[in-house]
Design a protein around this motif. Structure first.
Motif: not given
Length: 187
Positions: A41-45, A74-92
């Motif tokens: 839940d925390l990672v989802n947030h 998060l779907g089935a892969d919380p780590v991948r979901a974080w990596d993708e969201a973090a990449g978009r966030s950092l670019a912004a």
């Protein structure tokens, strides 16, 4: 001059990401200091929060973004979901002009305040994730100092929004303990 939180966000994102990558397969349903949230839940947030970043920094409104990041992102892969969201966030954040304002659930605020809030959230939730998943709980001193300054100046307003547990009394002079206690964590 670059806003202090903007300088600290990339490292904070990386540190949180390191914690996400280190969560053991058997720890995703473990409790965290955020009493209603598991590790998942925390990672989802945080994933949802970082999916919002590019939209808000681009000037989109809450209504324009809508509810697309509600629920499980998060779907089935919380780590991948974080990596993708973090990449978009950092670019912004990298391209961000923080001279403007944005409308948030609590009202309109300067984008510099948004940067401070993101840093506080990353820093405190890094500790929550570490505690919940059994990792080393040490935090970056620069991120703690900046987050503590923001929290001290805004704790009453944040508590009034109902987004924090009440502060926990402490006599500690350690900035990390002060930050966590101020934001409702028993250390």
């Amino acid at each position: 001059m670059t806003h202090p939180s903007l300088r600290l966000i990339p490292e904070a994102v990386a540190r949180f990401g390191d914690r996400v990558h280190a969560v053991g397969d058997d720890r995703w349903n473990d409790a965290t200091p955020c009493t209603e949230w598991t590790v998942r839940d925390l990672v989802n947030h945080l994933v949802a929060e970082h999916l919002w970043v590019p939209h808000l920094l681009a000037g989109e409104t809450l209504a324009q973004v809508g509810d697309r990041y509600d629920g499980d992102v998060l779907g089935a892969d919380p780590v991948r979901a974080w990596d993708e969201a973090a990449g978009r966030s950092l670019a912004a954040w990298q391209d961000a002009d923080l001279s403007g304002t944005a409308r948030f659930s609590f009202g309109e605020a300067p984008l510099t305040v948004y940067a401070d809030q993101i840093l506080v959230d990353l820093t405190v939730h890094e500790w929550d994730l570490a505690r919940g998943s059994g990792q080393d709980e040490a935090l970056d001193p620069a991120a703690v100092d900046r987050s503590l300054a923001y929290a001290r100046a805004n704790v009453t307003r944040m508590a009034g929004l109902g987004i924090l547990a009440p502060p926990v009394a402490t006599t500690s002079t350690d900035p990390t303990v002060q930050l966590l206690s101020l934001l409702g964590r028993a250390v």
